[in-house]
Design an enzyme around this catalytic site. Structure first.
Site, PDB file in Angstrom:
ATOM      1  N   HIS A   1     -51.762  11.749   2.160  1.00 27.32           N
ATOM      2  CA  HIS A   1     -50.523  12.487   1.920  1.00 27.32           C
ATOM      3  C   HIS A   1     -49.333  11.570   1.640  1.00 27.32           C
ATOM      4  O   HIS A   1     -48.303  12.031   1.141  1.00 27.32           O
ATOM      5  CB  HIS A   1     -50.211  13.431   3.093  1.00 27.32           C
TER       6      HIS A   1
ATOM      7  N   ASP B   1     -57.675  12.720   4.814  1.00 30.16           N
ATOM      8  CA  ASP B   1     -56.288  12.254   4.693  1.00 30.16           C
ATOM      9  C   ASP B   1     -56.218  10.729   4.671  1.00 30.16           C
ATOM     10  O   ASP B   1     -55.348  10.125   5.295  1.00 30.16           O
ATOM     11  CB  ASP B   1     -55.414  12.808   5.818  1.00 30.16           C
TER      12      ASP B   1
ATOM     13  N   SER C   1     -46.552   7.443   9.016  1.00 29.65           N
ATOM     14  CA  SER C   1     -47.837   7.859   8.447  1.00 29.65           C
ATOM     15  C   SER C   1     -48.483   6.707   7.690  1.00 29.65           C
ATOM     16  O   SER C   1     -47.848   6.058   6.860  1.00 29.65           O
ATOM     17  CB  SER C   1     -47.630   9.041   7.495  1.00 29.65           C
TER      18      SER C   1
END
Length: 504
Positions: free
Chosen positions: A132, A162, A238
């Site tokens: 992402h 992911d 992230s």
């Protein structure tokens, strides 16, 4: 007295020698000066952590110095179409109509910038991050800890896990070794590194709070086996590193639960375990895609409510709710109501565990399944198929079919309104069934509502017996004698079990 006097002189001399050592420092066996006031502590060093009494660390600087250079900042740019008003709000002003006519035909595009983190996993410039973070990016730039920047190429990306793999043209870069995430324990101390909120590289401290977590934030095709940590993780973290106290990469920071609109950490963060990442990395490098095994079953968890009806020995495992035609499961003889408790000797605690085990096994592999069938344990061998790429799960609206029957029956013991399931209704609801009952009403104060039954659910079986009519349903309900009944239902194209305790 003489002897005493000589002894006193010797004593005084020894005292002076000891005093000199105390104030000037003493040498250890390696000839290094070690202050007497810290004689019980090892000297501060990038290689040796300061340890207080009972093994308590006073600093994690040695670990940070080793791992921080391998954690990078990722800046991405995405171009999205925008109409004229979005590109320039002034174009909404009537005074600029003449200017607007002079603009070239067609819309404008706007550049959206984003930031995240990544981890160098090979000295040749291979970088691991979240899918992402780089999804739909037109330009990806990497900034190292020493401020050097590189343009990155996308090696491959895998939305279900992911994870994504990048490559920069550089050699001899610092990198992190992947640890064995299966060996981590709840309570282990971990460090989270990344570039949160664009303020620069940051490190936070916490513990492993739980393992095998599933958040449900992703779509129905995602594979989740998160390590949960209370090490603060914020936006921009992230793709960053979660490391243990030996400096090994045990997770890739991926998600957080937050409160309010700020999106900040509240001490509940999730990292993709390194063992899942290892498999994805290997496949992305070799083929640029990830192939996953498929058994071909719909499953759900064994619960305290349905365990007795399923003759389960324990409240663990994955119950087979449906078997796909021509699948590996059907060819192996797996049946509805089977409880899968192990795969290749690895325990299956719930449906998510089984799903991850199967997905991490290469297609074409033969697996051995331990199954509880009607209270008896059996062994079944199956050759896995390949999970085909699927689109994200979409919301389906439940619209009442105008051609469906209007006749309704009431089940007072369960608090349900029911009508026959017709072929047309079954087609619209994507149900592979020829008979059953559709729920048209649920008493909010009734047992069915407590169990989670919803309007639009299709009841296909009761106590493992197919339902052809309302009379069949009532007959099986009476046979239960007031004990909990097991319903097999279809909902929005998926099948599941629910246990309901009838009214007395």
């Amino acid at each position: 007295m003489k002897n005493f006097s000589q002894f006193s002189k010797i004593k005084a001399l020894l005292f002076l020698i000891l005093a000199a050592f105390t104030f000037s420092g003493c040498r250890n066996l390696n000839g290094e000066i070690q202050p007497a006031t810290t004689a019980s502590l090892p000297p501060p060093s990038s290689q040796a952590p300061i340890i207080l009494g009972d093994g308590i660390r006073a600093s994690y600087a040695d670990i940070v110095e080793r791992v921080a250079p391998a954690v990078v900042n990722i800046v991405v740019q995405k171009r999205e179409a925008a109409d004229d008003a979005t590109a320039n709000p002034l174009l909404n002003d009537p005074r600029f109509r003449d200017f607007q006519k002079q603009l070239p035909p067609g819309g404008h595009s706007q550049v959206i910038r984003g930031a995240g983190s990544g981890v160098i996993v090979n000295s040749n410039g291979t970088i691991l991050t979240n899918h992402h973070v780089i999804e739909d990016a037109n330009d990806i730039e990497i900034q190292l800890n020493d401020k050097r920047t590189f343009k990155a190429k996308l090696v491959g990306s895998d939305a279900p896990s992911d994870l994504a793999l990048l490559k920069v043209e550089a050699d001899n870069l610092p990198f992190l070794n992947l640890g064995d995430s299966d060996k981590t324990r709840v309570g282990d101390v971990v460090l989270a590194l990344g570039n949160p909120l664009g303020i620069g590289q940051t490190v936070t401290l916490g513990i492993i709070s739980a393992k095998g977590r599933r958040t449900g934030i992703g779509d129905g095709n995602s594979f989740e086996d998160f390590l949960q940590t209370d090490a603060p993780i914020n936006r921009g973290n992230s793709g960053g590193a979660l490391v243990n106290l030996t400096g090994e990469l045990i997770g890739i920071n991926s998600q957080i639960l937050s409160s309010g609109s700020g999106g900040g950490s509240i001490g509940i963060g999730f990292a993709i375990p390194s063992n899942m990442a290892r498999s994805v990395i290997d496949q992305l490098i070799k083929t640029g895609r990830v192939a996953r095994g498929q058994l071909g079953v719909s499953i759900q968890d064994v619960t305290a409510g349905n365990a007795a009806a399923l003759k389960a020995k324990e409240t663990r495992g994955a119950v087979v709710a449906n078997v796909q035609p021509n699948s590996a499961a059907e060819k192996a003889g797996i049946k509805r109501y089977d409880i899968i408790t192990a795969l290749n000797g690895q325990p299956v605690d719930d449906g998510n565990t089984l799903r991850n085990h199967v997905a991490s096994t290469p297609p074409g592999s033969e697996v051995n399944l331990t199954i509880n069938r009607d209270g008896k344990e059996i062994q079944v061998k199956a050759v896995l198929g390949e999970l085909s790429p699927q689109a994200a799960v979409k919301q389906r609206e439940e619209n009442q079919d105008p051609n469906s029957p209007t006749q309704e029956e009431q089940s007072g013991k369960l608090g349900l309104g029911l009508q026959p399931l017709t072929p047309e209704v079954a087609r619209r609801m994507q149900i592979q069934a020829e008979s059953g009952l559709v729920v048209t009403e649920v008493d909010p104060a009734g047992p069915a509502a407590d169990a989670g039954i919803q309007v639009g659910d299709a009841i296909l079986e009761i106590n493992r017996q197919p339902i052809g009519s309302f009379e069949d349903f009532q007959a099986e309900l009476e046979k239960s004698g007031g004990t909990p009944v097991l319903l097999f239902i279809a909902r929005k194209g998926q099948t599941t079990f629910l246990t309901i305790e009838p009214r007395k």
